[in-house]
Scaffold this motif. Structure first.
Motif, PDB file in Angstrom:
ATOM      1  N   HIS A  50       0.817  -1.319   0.035  1.00 53.85           N
ATOM      2  CA  HIS A  50      -0.057   0.035   0.025  1.00 53.85           C
ATOM      3  C   HIS A  50       0.880   1.221  -0.027  1.00 53.85           C
ATOM      4  CE1 HIS A  50       0.973   0.405   4.321  1.00 53.85           C
ATOM      5  NE2 HIS A  50       0.951  -0.867   4.220  1.00 53.85           N
ATOM      6  N   ASP A  51       2.300   1.139   0.262  1.00 52.38           N
ATOM      7  CA  ASP A  51       3.219   2.173   0.041  1.00 52.38           C
ATOM      8  C   ASP A  51       4.473   1.869  -0.647  1.00 52.38           C
ATOM      9  OD1 ASP A  51       4.805   4.079   1.002  1.00 52.38           O
ATOM     10  OD2 ASP A  51       4.607   3.996   2.941  1.00 52.38           O
ATOM     11  N   PRO A  52       4.762   2.566  -1.733  1.00 51.37           N
ATOM     12  CA  PRO A  52       5.887   2.115  -2.393  1.00 51.37           C
ATOM     13  C   PRO A  52       7.159   2.326  -1.490  1.00 51.37           C
ATOM     14  CG  PRO A  52       4.972   4.139  -3.109  1.00 51.37           C
ATOM     15  CD  PRO A  52       4.035   3.777  -2.118  1.00 51.37           C
ATOM     16  N   ALA A  53       7.117   3.201  -0.336  1.00 49.14           N
ATOM     17  CA  ALA A  53       8.327   3.400   0.349  1.00 49.14           C
ATOM     18  C   ALA A  53       8.431   2.232   1.210  1.00 49.14           C
ATOM     19  CB  ALA A  53       8.226   4.606   0.993  1.00 49.14           C
ATOM     20  N   GLU A  54       7.559   1.464   1.577  1.00 52.26           N
ATOM     21  CA  GLU A  54       7.606   0.372   2.648  1.00 52.26           C
ATOM     22  C   GLU A  54       8.790  -0.714   2.269  1.00 52.26           C
ATOM     23  OE1 GLU A  54       5.828  -0.941   5.603  1.00 52.26           O
ATOM     24  OE2 GLU A  54       5.633   1.369   5.952  1.00 52.26           O
ATOM     25  N   PRO A  55       9.548  -1.292   3.058  1.00 51.59           N
ATOM     26  CA  PRO A  55      10.216  -2.468   2.488  1.00 51.59           C
ATOM     27  C   PRO A  55       9.384  -3.709   2.575  1.00 51.59           C
ATOM     28  CG  PRO A  55      10.726  -1.900   4.784  1.00 51.59           C
ATOM     29  CD  PRO A  55       9.653  -0.976   4.457  1.00 51.59           C
ATOM     30  N   GLN A  56       9.849  -4.775   1.636  1.00 49.06           N
ATOM     31  CA  GLN A  56       8.620  -5.840   1.471  1.00 49.06           C
ATOM     32  C   GLN A  56       8.527  -6.594   2.836  1.00 49.06           C
ATOM     33  OE1 GLN A  56       9.818  -9.478  -0.550  1.00 49.06           O
ATOM     34  NE2 GLN A  56       7.637  -9.725  -1.250  1.00 49.06           N
ATOM     35  N   ILE A  57       9.396  -6.501   3.832  1.00 52.87           N
ATOM     36  CA  ILE A  57       9.128  -7.508   5.156  1.00 52.87           C
ATOM     37  C   ILE A  57       9.353  -6.210   6.328  1.00 52.87           C
ATOM     38  CG2 ILE A  57       9.995  -9.248   6.362  1.00 52.87           C
ATOM     39  CD1 ILE A  57      10.678 -10.660   3.994  1.00 52.87           C
ATOM     40  N   ARG A  65       6.015 -10.850  11.657  1.00 53.07           N
ATOM     41  CA  ARG A  65       6.495  -9.931  10.674  1.00 53.07           C
ATOM     42  C   ARG A  65       5.343  -9.550   9.644  1.00 53.07           C
ATOM     43  NH1 ARG A  65      10.740 -13.367   6.799  1.00 53.07           N
ATOM     44  NH2 ARG A  65       9.337 -15.088   6.430  1.00 53.07           N
ATOM     45  N   VAL A  66       5.229  -8.638   8.849  1.00 58.96           N
ATOM     46  CA  VAL A  66       4.572  -8.183   8.027  1.00 58.96           C
ATOM     47  C   VAL A  66       5.176  -8.669   6.665  1.00 58.96           C
ATOM     48  CG1 VAL A  66       2.981  -6.401   7.005  1.00 58.96           C
ATOM     49  CG2 VAL A  66       3.151  -6.578   9.265  1.00 58.96           C
ATOM     50  N   ILE A  67       4.546  -9.040   5.499  1.00 58.30           N
ATOM     51  CA  ILE A  67       5.079  -9.179   4.461  1.00 58.30           C
ATOM     52  C   ILE A  67       4.103  -8.458   3.121  1.00 58.30           C
ATOM     53  CG2 ILE A  67       5.668 -11.025   2.443  1.00 58.30           C
ATOM     54  CD1 ILE A  67       6.426 -12.715   5.277  1.00 58.30           C
ATOM     55  N   HIS A  68       4.609  -7.604   2.642  1.00 60.54           N
ATOM     56  CA  HIS A  68       3.752  -6.547   1.760  1.00 60.54           C
ATOM     57  C   HIS A  68       3.960  -7.434   0.305  1.00 60.54           C
ATOM     58  CE1 HIS A  68       4.872  -3.585   4.844  1.00 60.54           C
ATOM     59  NE2 HIS A  68       3.386  -3.327   4.704  1.00 60.54           N
ATOM     60  N   LEU A  69       2.911  -7.711  -0.301  1.00 60.96           N
ATOM     61  CA  LEU A  69       3.079  -8.303  -1.704  1.00 60.96           C
ATOM     62  C   LEU A  69       2.271  -7.288  -2.852  1.00 60.96           C
ATOM     63  CD1 LEU A  69       1.935 -11.984  -0.624  1.00 60.96           C
ATOM     64  CD2 LEU A  69       4.186 -11.121  -1.165  1.00 60.96           C
ATOM     65  N   GLU A  70       2.896  -7.415  -3.839  1.00 56.63           N
ATOM     66  CA  GLU A  70       2.160  -6.545  -5.055  1.00 56.63           C
ATOM     67  C   GLU A  70       0.831  -7.170  -5.262  1.00 56.63           C
ATOM     68  OE1 GLU A  70       3.797  -4.036  -6.123  1.00 56.63           O
ATOM     69  OE2 GLU A  70       5.698  -4.526  -5.105  1.00 56.63           O
ATOM     70  N   ALA A  71      -0.011  -6.299  -5.386  1.00 51.89           N
ATOM     71  CA  ALA A  71      -1.191  -6.465  -6.237  1.00 51.89           C
ATOM     72  C   ALA A  71      -2.037  -5.149  -6.466  1.00 51.89           C
ATOM     73  CB  ALA A  71      -2.322  -7.699  -5.392  1.00 51.89           C
ATOM     74  N   GLY A  72      -1.918  -4.730  -7.777  1.00 52.79           N
ATOM     75  CA  GLY A  72      -2.402  -3.440  -8.132  1.00 52.79           C
ATOM     76  C   GLY A  72      -1.716  -2.420  -7.494  1.00 52.79           C
ATOM     77  N   PRO A  73      -2.068  -1.134  -7.945  1.00 51.54           N
ATOM     78  CA  PRO A  73      -1.618  -0.063  -7.555  1.00 51.54           C
ATOM     79  C   PRO A  73      -1.795   0.261  -5.811  1.00 51.54           C
ATOM     80  CG  PRO A  73      -3.616   0.559  -8.858  1.00 51.54           C
ATOM     81  CD  PRO A  73      -3.410  -0.943  -8.877  1.00 51.54           C
ATOM     82  N   CYS A  74      -0.697   1.020  -5.485  1.00 54.99           N
ATOM     83  CA  CYS A  74      -0.804   1.242  -3.982  1.00 54.99           C
ATOM     84  C   CYS A  74      -2.306   1.819  -3.231  1.00 54.99           C
ATOM     85  CB  CYS A  74       0.367   1.902  -3.569  1.00 54.99           C
ATOM     86  SG  CYS A  74       2.124   0.977  -3.745  1.00 54.99           S
ATOM     87  N   GLU A  75      -2.426   2.947  -3.965  1.00 49.74           N
ATOM     88  CA  GLU A  75      -3.746   3.763  -3.376  1.00 49.74           C
ATOM     89  C   GLU A  75      -5.033   2.950  -4.142  1.00 49.74           C
ATOM     90  OE1 GLU A  75      -4.171   6.617  -2.043  1.00 49.74           O
ATOM     91  OE2 GLU A  75      -2.062   6.641  -1.436  1.00 49.74           O
ATOM     92  N   LEU A  76      -5.627   2.253  -3.633  1.00 54.49           N
ATOM     93  CA  LEU A  76      -6.873   1.566  -3.930  1.00 54.49           C
ATOM     94  C   LEU A  76      -7.786   1.082  -2.998  1.00 54.49           C
ATOM     95  CD1 LEU A  76      -7.101   0.801  -7.048  1.00 54.49           C
ATOM     96  CD2 LEU A  76      -6.631  -1.663  -6.103  1.00 54.49           C
ATOM     97  N   PRO A  77      -8.982   1.869  -3.069  1.00 60.33           N
ATOM     98  CA  PRO A  77     -10.198   1.441  -1.666  1.00 60.33           C
ATOM     99  C   PRO A  77     -10.274  -0.094  -1.796  1.00 60.33           C
ATOM    100  CG  PRO A  77     -10.979   2.614  -3.538  1.00 60.33           C
ATOM    101  CD  PRO A  77      -9.741   2.423  -3.849  1.00 60.33           C
ATOM    102  N   LYS A  78     -10.838  -0.339  -0.613  1.00 63.19           N
ATOM    103  CA  LYS A  78     -10.916  -1.974  -0.524  1.00 63.19           C
ATOM    104  C   LYS A  78     -11.977  -2.417  -1.434  1.00 63.19           C
ATOM    105  CE  LYS A  78     -13.712  -2.410   3.530  1.00 63.19           C
ATOM    106  NZ  LYS A  78     -14.130  -1.100   3.891  1.00 63.19           N
ATOM    107  N   ASP A  79     -12.827  -1.690  -2.029  1.00 59.68           N
ATOM    108  CA  ASP A  79     -13.956  -2.221  -3.004  1.00 59.68           C
ATOM    109  C   ASP A  79     -13.399  -2.680  -4.271  1.00 59.68           C
ATOM    110  OD1 ASP A  79     -15.697  -1.578  -0.798  1.00 59.68           O
ATOM    111  OD2 ASP A  79     -16.408   0.238  -1.538  1.00 59.68           O
TER     112      ASP A  79
END
Ligand code: UDP
Length: 409
Positions: A50-57, A65-79
């Motif tokens: 959700h934030d390009p500046a965040e590290p993946q882990i 730990r939290v693991i960020h995975l790509e899926a669509g553009p960062c800014e996206l409402p949950k709908d």
């Protein structure tokens, strides 16, 4: 060491709380994962980047730990996330393969993550425990004007039917899962959410007010995301009934840029009701600063049309502050009418106003309810809640014949 994959695709446990899509679920996932980590589980929480500046882990705590995975553009409402779920699943599988990790259990949070966990189960064959946090059908029935889609409700039905275990936060949520979703009673376990009674604890009221620069004599507090289901319109109308009282202030905490429309609507309503001078919209406040606000308040108000649990209520109670809440969902279990606050049926502003007036006029009553409030939350401390969730995991591992997991727990 047993390893759990927690799925929280639409909202990161490290996200800024009180924004449109970040609230109780984030606090729950964050605290439960930390507690599980402390108890010796390895917990990976998978969420959408959700934030390009965040590290993946990012480390959440010991073993968690939290693991960020790509899926669509960062800014996206949950709908708008549903169509990205297959991509998220592929990226999760790729991460798991590359890191050469094996998981023992999955715990999903919210219907979108429930879908992801059911997909993963087809590949991994692992037990799946689901928590919904809110349910579409229940929202639609709670308040006129809610539009949760058939897609959501059908997906929820599928997840409830497929998951090995469902955790409901309150007896009310369990009943709704059975009645509205044909959930099997034997699959559903009621385990409440928790609070940290060390962080949320009584402090000197005047000192808290001084630190926050508050000089009004009567403080009502609302904390939470800003959305119609939260019933702030009812609270504003209740405050309008009390506007003759001098020195009254309603602090509304929560709401980010994405909630602007709703904040503007409520601001106009306050102006129409002639209480715009009495109400302060504060925006989001850091979770760690909230104990000061609870302690500065005379009463915390939770006017929601629906709460599957309602963490704000137990945070206020833990601070020794009486809670006046709608008689809905989890609030019916956490707030004891006449003992730790008041429960108001049917979202009637006059009924809220009457109870608020009683409490504001009677310091002894507030203190009595406040003392009982603090005592009432001991059973919600995170270590106790995590232990109950672990018991559910253990029972599931036994059923799934995973002796290694059972002995690791
Ligand atoms: N919260 C926060 N800062 C804010 C607004 C809310 O830290 O500005 C936290 C609040 O303390 C609580 C959570 O967000 O822990 C809201 O949880 P609750 O269960 O009351 O509501 P939900 O978001 O699940 O509807």
């Amino acid at each position: 060491m047993a390893r759990i994959a927690a799925i929280s695709i639409h909202s990161c446990p490290l996200g800024r709380l009180g924004a449109k899509d970040t609230g109780g679920m984030n606090v729950y996932v964050r605290n439960l994962s930390r507690e599980m980590g402390r108890l010796g589980w390895q917990v990976d929480v998978f969420t959408r980047r959700h934030d390009p500046a965040e590290p993946q882990i990012r480390q959440l705590g010991e073993n968690a730990r939290v693991i960020h995975l790509e899926a669509g553009p960062c800014e996206l409402p949950k709908d708008d996330i549903y169509h990205l779920l297959p991509e998220f699943v592929s990226n999760l599988l790729r991460f798991q393969e590359e890191a050469d990790l094996g998981y023992d259990l999955m715990h999903s949070h919210y219907w979108l993550s429930g879908w992801v966990a059911e997909e993963l189960r087809r590949r991994w064959g692992l037990p799946h425990i689901a928590s919904f946090h809110t349910l579409g059908e229940v929202k639609n029935r709670a308040r006129l004007g809610e539009h949760e889609t058939e897609l959501r409700i059908e997906t929820e039905k599928g997840v409830i039917a497929g998951a090995d275990q469902v955790i409901a936060f309150s007896p009310h949520e369990r009943d709704q899962i059975i009645q509205l979703y044909d959930g099997l009673p034997s699959k559903i376990k009621v385990i409440p959410a928790g609070v940290d009674p060390g962080m949320f604890q009584p402090l000197d009221r005047m000192e808290a007010r001084r630190k926050l620069g508050i000089s009004d004599s009567n403080i009502l507090l609302y904390v939470g995301r800003i959305e119609p289901l939260k019933g702030l319109d009812v609270l504003l109308q209740a405050v309008a009934c009390l506007k003759e009282r001098g020195g009254l202030r309603l602090l509304v905490i929560g709401g980010d840029g994405q909630s602007d429309g709703e904040v503007a609507r409520l601001g106009s309503l306050a102006a129409e009701l002639g209480i715009d001078e009495v109400v302060t919209f504060m925006g989001t406040v850091e979770h760690e600063t909230l104990p000061l606000f609870y302690n500065a308040a005379d009463i915390c108000v939770v006017p929601s049309y629906y709460e599957s649990f309602g963490l704000v209520a137990i945070e206020a109670l833990a601070c020794g502050i009486p809670v006046v809440a709608s008689s809905v969902g989890g609030l019916v279990t956490t707030v004891r009418d006449g003992e730790t606050g008041y429960l108001i049926p049917q979202h009637r502003p006059e009924a809220f106003a009457q109870r608020l007036d009683w409490l504001l006029s009677d310091g002894d009553l507030r203190r009595r309810l406040g003392a009982a409030a603090r005592a009432s939350v001991a059973r919600y401390s995170w270590p106790l809640i995590a232990q109950q969730v672990l018991d559910a995991y253990r029972a599931l591992a036994e059923r799934a014949q995973q002796p290694d997991v059972v002995s690791a727990l």
